[in-house]
Design a protein around this motif. Sequence first.
Motif, short mmCIF file in Angstrom:
data_model
loop_
_atom_site.label_atom_id
_atom_site.label_comp_id
_atom_site.label_asym_id
_atom_site.label_seq_id
_atom_site.Cartn_x
_atom_site.Cartn_y
_atom_site.Cartn_z
N PHE A 1 0.83 -1.20 0.00
CA PHE A 1 0.00 0.00 0.00
C PHE A 1 0.87 1.26 0.00
CE2 PHE A 1 -2.52 3.26 2.23
CZ PHE A 1 -3.63 3.28 1.41
N ASP A 2 1.85 1.28 0.89
CA ASP A 2 2.78 2.42 0.95
C ASP A 2 4.04 1.92 1.65
OD1 ASP A 2 4.27 4.70 1.70
OD2 ASP A 2 2.46 5.93 1.74
N PRO A 3 5.18 1.94 0.97
CA PRO A 3 6.40 1.39 1.57
C PRO A 3 6.79 2.07 2.89
CG PRO A 3 6.72 1.84 -0.77
CD PRO A 3 5.39 2.42 -0.40
N GLN A 4 6.39 3.32 3.06
CA GLN A 4 6.70 4.04 4.31
C GLN A 4 5.96 3.45 5.51
OE1 GLN A 4 8.83 6.37 4.75
NE2 GLN A 4 8.75 7.99 3.19
N TYR A 5 4.84 2.77 5.25
CA TYR A 5 4.02 2.30 6.38
C TYR A 5 4.74 1.24 7.20
CZ TYR A 5 -0.22 4.86 5.00
OH TYR A 5 -1.14 5.84 4.72
#
Lengths: 382, 382, 382, 382
Positions: free
Chosen positions: B63-67
């Motif tokens: 979904f979002d690599p930062q998560y």
Amino acid sequence: MILADKYKKVRKHTEDICRPLQVEDYVVQPVADVSPPKWHIGHTTWFFETFILKPNVPSYIEFDPQYNFVFNSYYETIGSRVIRTDRGNLSRPGVADIYRYREYVDKYMVDFISTAPSPVIADLIILGLNHEEQHQELLLTDIKYILGNNPLFPAYDLHHKENITTEAREGVITIPEGLHTIGYAGNEFCFDNELGRHQVYLSQYKIAKGLVTNKEYLDFINDNGYTDFRHWHAEGWDWVKNNQVTCPMYWHNIDGEWNQYTLRGLEPLNWNDALCHISYYEAAAYASWKGMRLPTEFEWESAAKQFAWGKRWEWTESAYLPYPGFEKAPGAIGEYNGKFMINQMVLRGASAVTPEGHSRDTYRNFFHPYLRWQYTGIRLAK
Amino acid sequence: MILADKYKKVRKHTEDICRPLQVEDYVVQPVADVSPPKWHIGHTTWFFETFILKPNVPSYIEFDPQYNFVFNSYYETIGSRVIRTDRGNLSRPGVADIYRYREYVDKYMVDFISTAPSPVIADLIILGLNHEEQHQELLLTDIKYILGNNPLFPAYDLHHKENITTEAREGVITIPEGLHTIGYAGNEFCFDNELGRHQVYLSQYKIAKGLVTNKEYLDFINDNGYTDFRHWHAEGWDWVKNNQVTCPMYWHNIDGEWNQYTLRGLEPLNWNDALCHISYYEAAAYASWKGMRLPTEFEWESAAKQFAWGKRWEWTESAYLPYPGFEKAPGAIGEYNGKFMINQMVLRGASAVTPEGHSRDTYRNFFHPYLRWQYTGIRLAK
Amino acid sequence: MILADKYKKVRKHTEDICRPLQVEDYVVQPVADVSPPKWHIGHTTWFFETFILKPNVPSYIEFDPQYNFVFNSYYETIGSRVIRTDRGNLSRPGVADIYRYREYVDKYMVDFISTAPSPVIADLIILGLNHEEQHQELLLTDIKYILGNNPLFPAYDLHHKENITTEAREGVITIPEGLHTIGYAGNEFCFDNELGRHQVYLSQYKIAKGLVTNKEYLDFINDNGYTDFRHWHAEGWDWVKNNQVTCPMYWHNIDGEWNQYTLRGLEPLNWNDALCHISYYEAAAYASWKGMRLPTEFEWESAAKQFAWGKRWEWTESAYLPYPGFEKAPGAIGEYNGKFMINQMVLRGASAVTPEGHSRDTYRNFFHPYLRWQYTGIRLAK
Amino acid sequence: MILADKYKKVRKHTEDICRPLQVEDYVVQPVADVSPPKWHIGHTTWFFETFILKPNVPSYIEFDPQYNFVFNSYYETIGSRVIRTDRGNLSRPGVADIYRYREYVDKYMVDFISTAPSPVIADLIILGLNHEEQHQELLLTDIKYILGNNPLFPAYDLHHKENITTEAREGVITIPEGLHTIGYAGNEFCFDNELGRHQVYLSQYKIAKGLVTNKEYLDFINDNGYTDFRHWHAEGWDWVKNNQVTCPMYWHNIDGEWNQYTLRGLEPLNWNDALCHISYYEAAAYASWKGMRLPTEFEWESAAKQFAWGKRWEWTESAYLPYPGFEKAPGAIGEYNGKFMINQMVLRGASAVTPEGHSRDTYRNFFHPYLRWQYTGIRLAK
């Protein structure tokens, strides 16, 4: 501008600043010095409720007695309060409640202003508006910290103009030895710490026309400025080592390229921009490395008409101390400036997020020497 | 229940718990042990993304690599992460973004479950659901802390039933000397720390049928229990003095009347309720004052079928240590329990905010002895 | 040995231990856990003055009423005292004064013992002597810390034998499943925490005949034991990182060669010596890396007659908790053991600086898991 | 006086100061700011060894290479060093060793001085002697702290004269508006921070002839001076509350009578003595309560010839900042003053324990505003 219009304009500007925020952004306090935006919008409202409405409008009914505890900043006279470091621990009152509080107080204030209050009270309202303008600057400064220290680096406003390329401003101004008059002289509003206009005698000095740029500061970094103790105050050197400081706040070296977080998000450093977000320790170390020094606040003020300022708060070599004859006002308003006159350094000028018209060349801003979240820069002197 | 239904039910329950919250309530972290609700709803989702979808669903797009950085709790295997005390400093990702993340992962999970994953993976999904149930309890516990430490004392839900008057449960159960079998024996899910079923030999002991009530604990307070060092462990006594502790967490003496913050808001203490929100130090000091002691976790488990439990987590006199033959699972899942087996005490039972059916009489909960924000109570033994 | 002789012998041994010290060595307290030697010699004397002479010898005149404040360790019953971390801030009473205090109390004690005190009081004197033996061990342990953390690495005694090469002791002892009796059974002195003899049921286990050697531990270091989180408890891992721990206390890698500070000064590590001065965290991490574990204190005691011990205190996997039926003695003596039964781990055995005959196979020593200044080592189990 | 005689006299005076000490008194460091006396006698010796003998006497053999690490105070140029807070953790080198070091260095120094060193080196020796005089004052100040914070309140010297009753000195001196010259002008030794003689313009001011007395300060205490926030700087008020300050350092109210620890031991307060051992915060709060203020360092210097000074260091309202044209010397000596010019306040005058002839009316002493262990007092201005 008549007072009612000025009041409405200033109050609206605070709300305009908050418009791009998500509700979550209003709540957090990542470090003690940064207040949650919802606290700012409540506290500036509390100021008018506490110092104008409650003492002067008999029919005024307090919006919520608990809010005094929540939104008092540091006024011992007014009673106990949420400790500063706990501001970010409070989810309530919520953002919508605080805007209702704001609307409620504004309605009373506009009515009260229409009754033509006495000059003494009108002056207090003006003080409240200048106080709110200070918080408008703090709001943007704190929002930058909140978003700029988030690992997602979200933008506040993709079109915000906070950093302005300084025009080429080479060279210095030379001011001859002699007496200068310092302090506010006009008939408009000023803070009590600017009063006590007095003479100072200054030796001849030179002061730079422009601010230090990112490019110039990079030379200091590349010349091992952060690892050579000789440029630093002893406590500045401890600060560098304890915090492993290697560059200005918001600078990020990503794969060898220097980037900078701005209110528009992360973007490549513009080398010609004026340097920003450095501590007093860094400012003094840079000046020492350059064989220069920072100007005193008196040198700055005496030369200020000869250079453009207003892009960055400028660290001076002056500690924040009272002018001759300084007196604290009686009551809570007396807690505004005097009690902070220890262990802080004076900054002069204004920054790109200071509200238009808020500052003056006699204005005295002040911060602890280790702080960097303000828009702080360097003007050299000798 | 089939796995897909179980998955949907558990996931929905987390969202139901959050329904009464305002957006602001999702964000704050007033102390290190309390996580922001938005972190819980992101972290439980990250668990399925990290341990199920990424290793097993080739078509899954993160979904979002930062998560991963934002929602990893303590898994060193998985990489670096936001330090625990910074969870409340992040306004982004916002609540709406995290619900979108949840929805996105759920869609993939439901699809994946419909492909009838292998038993090993199905067990890992079951572990993820039990993990989520633990966070459901934490959510309510943390929400109570967030609202109950706000000066406005807002209610979470005016009809929430968190404290239940214990039926009159006088008297004790006597268990004769002998061998007992400890640890999980069935075929359903249990945590690794319950395994290693083994024999323990216990001397004869008595254990109370009921929990200590608010009324009984008030006698301890009124008998100067908090100011007489003789009842306390040395470090418990330091804790009392350093934190100026004089009563259980959430008790407030207002104008001479004892009140208690509950999820319904502030209300008069019900004297017949089971006592709640006390540290191990307080539990042990109360027992000492009473001439009794706390049961060991083995005594508790061996007698648990003979008394009602599930209203309060019950402090035991057992340190959290591995059972004979305990082995950590390989990989990140091995970080679930074993690495916390030092300096914590075992709690047994469950509380009124533990999801229905989550606990067992072999379940081993554990916390540091000074912690009180959990729903912790006292069962005496001798 | 008759009591008077035992008294004189024990008291003299304390003074013999201090003989190699310079006056300056008596004074310092480099960390909170290490007491200044002069405090030890005063405190052991205070114990007899406070618990024997003052209550039982009407003609006794207190040496100096201030000494009660200076030399009380942790007895709340006896009144206020110098806080522990301030012991090293007191230059007075000086060493000569404290020896005078010692002589004064000894004279009264010897006279009192010659009057044949009652068995209850004689037991208290025996307790005082065992207490003094504990401080004899602490004295040497603290002296090692004081000198071993000095940049000059001075020797205490060039001929002191503190580390003994373990005989080759390969292999393990296997103990079959079954009931074992734990706790002290004889008629001699023991501490209250050893009483409450009781049955424990143990599964079959293996326990090493010998202790882990420096050589074996070096393999752990060289296999990146200190940088691989998987072997460590979560809080042990934090401890390693926060304190940048890379080897046992007193090990120094100088130009690639491993040296060790001993009471004889700095010398090359002897690889066949039993490993020493490691924390519980390191002991548990080493065992985990080895695919083994530490024994419980019950496993240790049940096997102790089958292996040689007494070279190093051996960390066990047992938390320090009361035995069934444990009761604190009334009054100040009740503060001796029970109040420390939280957040500490049990160590069994004895060390090379423990006075001859002081320990037993039922003896329960205890320390916080992060401590390393004690002579602590590892025996593996499975 | 010729240099050799001056050298011997100053060095001997340091030893005379230490004569009343017991060996134990040389060792302790009860707070970070107070150094152990044995450190002072070693450090002042190290100064001559490091800056005179090693660079200038080729035949000089270092006494012990480790001493550089032990006795360097804060000179980054010279290399790493024992961290300041660890000075009191070192029992070695012992007192006798340090006196041997002293004797060794003195012998070389006397020989070297007899060779008539160049003016530049002679100046450096003079600097070393002034440095040693500063440490003589520190020695007595630190000894007072060491003995005065011991629960036995031992005397240093029963006949020491440290507090001197001020003659009746009522009234104020009025200085008219105008230009004054500030900074050192003579040909004798002065510190670099006194140089840069320059003009300052001062408005008319009044300055007290005498210092505030104990009696006058008691009025402030009795008028609730320590509990009324209005007199205090914000951070002074925090300091009062966090440290529960209620009177000057060394004052003790025993059974309703005010006593004071002096170098002669505990004795009744003499009400006519000049007040001593107060922080800048207390000085400023007292002045505010009195409707006065502290003088700036320029006001003090411009009036100093008209009043007697030298009994107490006098807090000024000036922050410690460089004079116009201040330049740091190159090399290690440049670390003497400049790097401390932040967050400290200037004190003027001298105290009863300052060596005779050491101070001047241009002398600039400086300390952090919270410090009280120095002999600090108050002269009022307006």
